[in-house]
Motif scaffolding. Structure first.
Motif, PDB file in Angstrom:
ATOM      1  N   VAL A  40     -63.011  11.694  24.276  1.00  0.00           N
ATOM      2  CA  VAL A  40     -61.904  11.768  23.333  1.00  0.00           C
ATOM      3  C   VAL A  40     -60.754  12.595  23.911  1.00  0.00           C
ATOM      4  CG1 VAL A  40     -61.228  12.550  21.027  1.00  0.00           C
ATOM      5  CG2 VAL A  40     -63.458  11.482  21.378  1.00  0.00           C
ATOM      6  N   HIS A  41     -61.070  13.574  24.741  1.00  0.00           N
ATOM      7  CA  HIS A  41     -60.044  14.422  25.355  1.00  0.00           C
ATOM      8  C   HIS A  41     -60.592  14.912  26.691  1.00  0.00           C
ATOM      9  CE1 HIS A  41     -61.909  18.483  24.244  1.00  0.00           C
ATOM     10  NE2 HIS A  41     -62.729  17.571  23.775  1.00  0.00           N
ATOM     11  N   ARG A  42     -59.818  15.741  27.390  1.00  0.00           N
ATOM     12  CA  ARG A  42     -60.239  16.240  28.696  1.00  0.00           C
ATOM     13  C   ARG A  42     -60.031  17.743  28.777  1.00  0.00           C
ATOM     14  NH1 ARG A  42     -56.726  12.962  32.907  1.00  0.00           N
ATOM     15  NH2 ARG A  42     -55.127  13.618  31.431  1.00  0.00           N
ATOM     16  N   ILE A  43     -60.775  18.389  29.672  1.00  0.00           N
ATOM     17  CA  ILE A  43     -60.461  19.754  30.080  1.00  0.00           C
ATOM     18  C   ILE A  43     -60.491  19.795  31.605  1.00  0.00           C
ATOM     19  CG2 ILE A  43     -61.337  20.836  27.975  1.00  0.00           C
ATOM     20  CD1 ILE A  43     -63.882  21.562  29.395  1.00  0.00           C
ATOM     21  N   ASP A  44     -59.837  20.798  32.181  1.00  0.00           N
ATOM     22  CA  ASP A  44     -59.721  20.892  33.635  1.00  0.00           C
ATOM     23  C   ASP A  44     -61.087  20.945  34.309  1.00  0.00           C
ATOM     24  OD1 ASP A  44     -57.023  21.048  33.209  1.00  0.00           O
ATOM     25  OD2 ASP A  44     -56.859  23.190  33.666  1.00  0.00           O
ATOM     26  N   ARG A  45     -61.110  20.503  35.546  1.00  0.00           N
ATOM     27  CA  ARG A  45     -62.344  20.523  36.332  1.00  0.00           C
ATOM     28  C   ARG A  45     -62.962  21.917  36.394  1.00  0.00           C
ATOM     29  NH1 ARG A  45     -62.833  17.865  42.373  1.00  0.00           N
ATOM     30  NH2 ARG A  45     -65.016  18.364  42.763  1.00  0.00           N
ATOM     31  N   ASP A  46     -62.131  22.938  36.578  1.00  0.00           N
ATOM     32  CA  ASP A  46     -62.660  24.292  36.749  1.00  0.00           C
ATOM     33  C   ASP A  46     -62.805  25.052  35.436  1.00  0.00           C
ATOM     34  OD1 ASP A  46     -62.907  24.067  39.527  1.00  0.00           O
ATOM     35  OD2 ASP A  46     -60.771  24.496  39.799  1.00  0.00           O
ATOM     36  N   LEU A  96     -47.002  35.079  30.857  1.00  0.00           N
ATOM     37  CA  LEU A  96     -47.096  36.399  30.222  1.00  0.00           C
ATOM     38  C   LEU A  96     -47.158  37.525  31.248  1.00  0.00           C
ATOM     39  CD1 LEU A  96     -49.750  35.919  27.371  1.00  0.00           C
ATOM     40  CD2 LEU A  96     -47.296  36.269  27.076  1.00  0.00           C
ATOM     41  N   GLY A  97     -47.313  37.146  32.514  1.00  0.00           N
ATOM     42  CA  GLY A  97     -47.516  38.146  33.562  1.00  0.00           C
ATOM     43  C   GLY A  97     -48.963  38.514  33.727  1.00  0.00           C
ATOM     44  N   THR A  98     -49.864  37.716  33.102  1.00  0.00           N
ATOM     45  CA  THR A  98     -51.301  37.996  33.163  1.00  0.00           C
ATOM     46  C   THR A  98     -52.044  36.712  33.517  1.00  0.00           C
ATOM     47  OG1 THR A  98     -51.454  37.605  30.773  1.00  0.00           O
ATOM     48  CG2 THR A  98     -51.193  39.896  31.505  1.00  0.00           C
ATOM     49  N   PRO A  99     -52.009  36.301  34.790  1.00  0.00           N
ATOM     50  CA  PRO A  99     -52.707  35.063  35.172  1.00  0.00           C
ATOM     51  C   PRO A  99     -54.207  35.187  34.978  1.00  0.00           C
ATOM     52  CG  PRO A  99     -52.059  36.301  37.125  1.00  0.00           C
ATOM     53  CD  PRO A  99     -51.408  36.981  35.948  1.00  0.00           C
ATOM     54  N   ILE A 100     -54.867  34.040  34.867  1.00  0.00           N
ATOM     55  CA  ILE A 100     -56.304  34.021  34.628  1.00  0.00           C
ATOM     56  C   ILE A 100     -57.060  34.408  35.897  1.00  0.00           C
ATOM     57  CG2 ILE A 100     -58.266  32.566  33.968  1.00  0.00           C
ATOM     58  CD1 ILE A 100     -56.336  30.905  32.291  1.00  0.00           C
ATOM     59  N   LEU A 101     -58.055  35.256  35.740  1.00  0.00           N
ATOM     60  CA  LEU A 101     -58.896  35.680  36.858  1.00  0.00           C
ATOM     61  C   LEU A 101     -59.511  34.450  37.529  1.00  0.00           C
ATOM     62  CD1 LEU A 101     -60.243  38.155  38.293  1.00  0.00           C
ATOM     63  CD2 LEU A 101     -62.109  37.933  36.622  1.00  0.00           C
ATOM     64  N   GLY A 102     -59.408  34.386  38.861  1.00  0.00           N
ATOM     65  CA  GLY A 102     -59.974  33.267  39.611  1.00  0.00           C
ATOM     66  C   GLY A 102     -59.114  32.017  39.587  1.00  0.00           C
ATOM     67  N   ASP A 103     -57.809  32.169  39.367  1.00  0.00           N
ATOM     68  CA  ASP A 103     -56.903  31.020  39.325  1.00  0.00           C
ATOM     69  C   ASP A 103     -55.755  31.183  40.327  1.00  0.00           C
ATOM     70  OD1 ASP A 103     -55.684  28.654  38.636  1.00  0.00           O
ATOM     71  OD2 ASP A 103     -54.813  29.395  36.769  1.00  0.00           O
ATOM     72  N   THR A 129     -55.028  36.999  41.424  1.00  0.00           N
ATOM     73  CA  THR A 129     -56.183  36.593  40.612  1.00  0.00           C
ATOM     74  C   THR A 129     -57.509  36.842  41.315  1.00  0.00           C
ATOM     75  OG1 THR A 129     -56.215  34.303  41.397  1.00  0.00           O
ATOM     76  CG2 THR A 129     -54.770  34.814  39.519  1.00  0.00           C
ATOM     77  N   HIS A 130     -57.465  37.338  42.545  1.00  0.00           N
ATOM     78  CA  HIS A 130     -58.689  37.719  43.261  1.00  0.00           C
ATOM     79  C   HIS A 130     -58.876  39.223  43.127  1.00  0.00           C
ATOM     80  CE1 HIS A 130     -61.727  38.277  46.350  1.00  0.00           C
ATOM     81  NE2 HIS A 130     -60.956  39.246  46.844  1.00  0.00           N
ATOM     82  N   ILE A 131     -60.018  39.618  42.573  1.00  0.00           N
ATOM     83  CA  ILE A 131     -60.356  41.038  42.448  1.00  0.00           C
ATOM     84  C   ILE A 131     -61.757  41.232  43.005  1.00  0.00           C
ATOM     85  CG2 ILE A 131     -60.809  42.934  40.840  1.00  0.00           C
ATOM     86  CD1 ILE A 131     -58.686  41.871  39.037  1.00  0.00           C
ATOM     87  N   ASP A 132     -61.870  42.135  43.958  1.00  0.00           N
ATOM     88  CA  ASP A 132     -63.171  42.394  44.594  1.00  0.00           C
ATOM     89  C   ASP A 132     -64.233  42.710  43.544  1.00  0.00           C
ATOM     90  OD1 ASP A 132     -62.112  42.000  47.086  1.00  0.00           O
ATOM     91  OD2 ASP A 132     -61.774  44.126  47.507  1.00  0.00           O
ATOM     92  N   GLY A 133     -65.399  42.103  43.750  1.00  0.00           N
ATOM     93  CA  GLY A 133     -66.514  42.354  42.849  1.00  0.00           C
ATOM     94  C   GLY A 133     -66.643  41.344  41.726  1.00  0.00           C
ATOM     95  N   PHE A 134     -65.632  40.474  41.585  1.00  0.00           N
ATOM     96  CA  PHE A 134     -65.683  39.442  40.549  1.00  0.00           C
ATOM     97  C   PHE A 134     -65.613  38.074  41.211  1.00  0.00           C
ATOM     98  CE2 PHE A 134     -64.079  43.187  38.430  1.00  0.00           C
ATOM     99  CZ  PHE A 134     -64.803  43.215  37.246  1.00  0.00           C
ATOM    100  N   GLU A 135     -66.373  37.121  40.666  1.00  0.00           N
ATOM    101  CA  GLU A 135     -66.462  35.801  41.278  1.00  0.00           C
ATOM    102  C   GLU A 135     -65.118  35.082  41.234  1.00  0.00           C
ATOM    103  OE1 GLU A 135     -69.382  31.857  41.157  1.00  0.00           O
ATOM    104  OE2 GLU A 135     -69.842  33.641  39.969  1.00  0.00           O
ATOM    105  N   ASP A 136     -64.774  34.441  42.357  1.00  0.00           N
ATOM    106  CA  ASP A 136     -63.520  33.692  42.446  1.00  0.00           C
ATOM    107  C   ASP A 136     -63.680  32.303  41.827  1.00  0.00           C
ATOM    108  OD1 ASP A 136     -61.714  35.481  43.541  1.00  0.00           O
ATOM    109  OD2 ASP A 136     -62.378  35.099  45.587  1.00  0.00           O
ATOM    110  N   ARG A 137     -63.898  32.279  40.530  1.00  0.00           N
ATOM    111  CA  ARG A 137     -63.955  31.040  39.763  1.00  0.00           C
ATOM    112  C   ARG A 137     -63.082  31.216  38.535  1.00  0.00           C
ATOM    113  NH1 ARG A 137     -69.988  28.704  39.148  1.00  0.00           N
ATOM    114  NH2 ARG A 137     -68.764  26.827  38.739  1.00  0.00           N
ATOM    115  N   LEU A 138     -62.505  30.129  38.080  1.00  0.00           N
ATOM    116  CA  LEU A 138     -61.616  30.197  36.930  1.00  0.00           C
ATOM    117  C   LEU A 138     -62.350  30.759  35.714  1.00  0.00           C
ATOM    118  CD1 LEU A 138     -58.723  29.409  35.958  1.00  0.00           C
ATOM    119  CD2 LEU A 138     -59.739  27.287  35.111  1.00  0.00           C
ATOM    120  N   HIS A 139     -61.798  31.814  35.137  1.00  0.00           N
ATOM    121  CA  HIS A 139     -62.395  32.452  33.961  1.00  0.00           C
ATOM    122  C   HIS A 139     -61.704  31.921  32.700  1.00  0.00           C
ATOM    123  CE1 HIS A 139     -64.342  35.006  36.872  1.00  0.00           C
ATOM    124  NE2 HIS A 139     -64.880  35.764  35.935  1.00  0.00           N
TER     125      HIS A 139
END
Length: 331
Positions: A139-145, A254-261, A269-279
């Protein structure tokens, strides 16, 4: 093949002309269909149509002689789906009834096919047909990540009703995101038009000037749920429109991009210790059920976001069970 006339079934009401043909004549290309519409060869009750015209139950659809290779109706032999993919799609089901199915899509799995994409939700839906004549449809879609909830209709009629609910903004979608930084103010509505740059998988959605003729209006309500100082923030996002990559661009605006994007936030959006995947997670859907009442469904956080929440001390709580409330008699 000579000219044929088909009467639109009740279960096909509100379906687009191109989707009706895709259902009955899957080998007919979109380009060929548009040419048939443009030249007036396809008609509804004698009137010309476009590919996006929506059909009404009881209408007479004129089907002209179709190009060679596009004449075989749906029902031919299909390659059977790999059993492991059947198990995968069945494990994604978080709610189902006779009208619809709700899936919890994992991050990294595409909703539909494209260049270089061999496995996606759309092709896996054969694993949910379970002997029924109709094949379930998205019925609809969401992004791959993006992870989270996807709505699937069991029949064309249900798909048309749910699509109408999305178009009419009768569906409430709630996303959870972990963003880099902390927005100010802590809640509000992002009213930022978007424009598409480029084509194919390399295309980007960008914030646009309101005077840009190609700009599409995009609205998102947002609210800070919790924060780890000013480094990382848990946002609740409610998109009021459905533009491609809307939430990702709006968070960046907003000046606040999504972690892992990195696509929209770069190295920030890359911060050491956190997985580099779209949050970004499609957490909750509240929709008018095609058979009446409202359906409320939620999806648990994916493993990478759950670990991030744990490290930051964010308390997501229990995932509520799916709930359908039916209309009261006489209401």
């Amino acid at each position: 093949m000579s000219v044929m006339t088909r009467v639109i079934d009740q279960d096909e009401a509100e379906m687009r002309v191109d989707r009706w043909f895709r259902r009955h004549y899957p080998s007919l290309t979109q380009g060929a269909l548009q040419k048939l519409c443009r030249t007036g060869q396809i008609r509804l009750d004698g009137k010309r149509v476009t590919a996006s015209t929506r059909v009404i139950a009881g209408q007479n659809l004129r089907i002209p002689p179709l190009p060679e290779g596009a004449r075989a109706p749906l029902g031919g032999q299909k390659r059977p789906l790999d059993p492991s993919l059947i198990r995968d799609i069945q494990h994604m089901v978080v709610y189902q009834d006779k009208s619809l199915i709700v899936l919890d899509k994992p991050s990294g799995l595409a909703t539909q096919g494209g260049p270089g994409i061999t496995t996606h939700i759309d092709m896996m839906l054969d694993g949910l047909q379970e002997g029924e004549v109709e094949r379930p449809r998205l019925v609809h879609r969401i992004d791959r990540d993006t992870s989270g909830l996807l709505l699937v209709a069991r029949t064309p009629g249900v798909a048309a009703k749910l699509a109408a609910a999305f178009r009419g903004r009768h569906v409430r979608k709630t996303y959870w995101a972990v963003v880099v930084g902390r927005p100010s103010p802590q809640s509000g509505t992002i009213d930022q038009p978007l424009v598409k740059l480029g084509a194919g998988q390399g295309a980007l959605m960008m914030a646009a000037d309101r005077k840009d003729a190609d700009a599409q209006r995009a609205l998102t309500d947002y609210e800070v749920v919790d924060a780890a100082g000013r480094k990382l923030t848990w946002l609740q996002l409610n998109p009021l429109t459905g533009r491609t990559h809307q939430l990702r661009v709006h968070c960046e605006s907003l000046g606040t991009p999504i972690l892992g994007d990195p696509k929209y936030g770069g190295d920030k959006t890359h911060i050491d210790g956190f997985e580099d995947r779209l949050h970004l997670h499609a957490r909750h859907l509240e929709i008018p059920h095609p058979e009446g009442g409202m359906l409320s469904v939620a999806a648990p956080l994916p493993p990478h976001m759950l670990e991030t929440f744990r490290r930051l001390g964010f308390a997501a709580g229990e995932t509520p069970k799916a709930k359908r409330t039916k209309n009261k008699a006489g209401s």
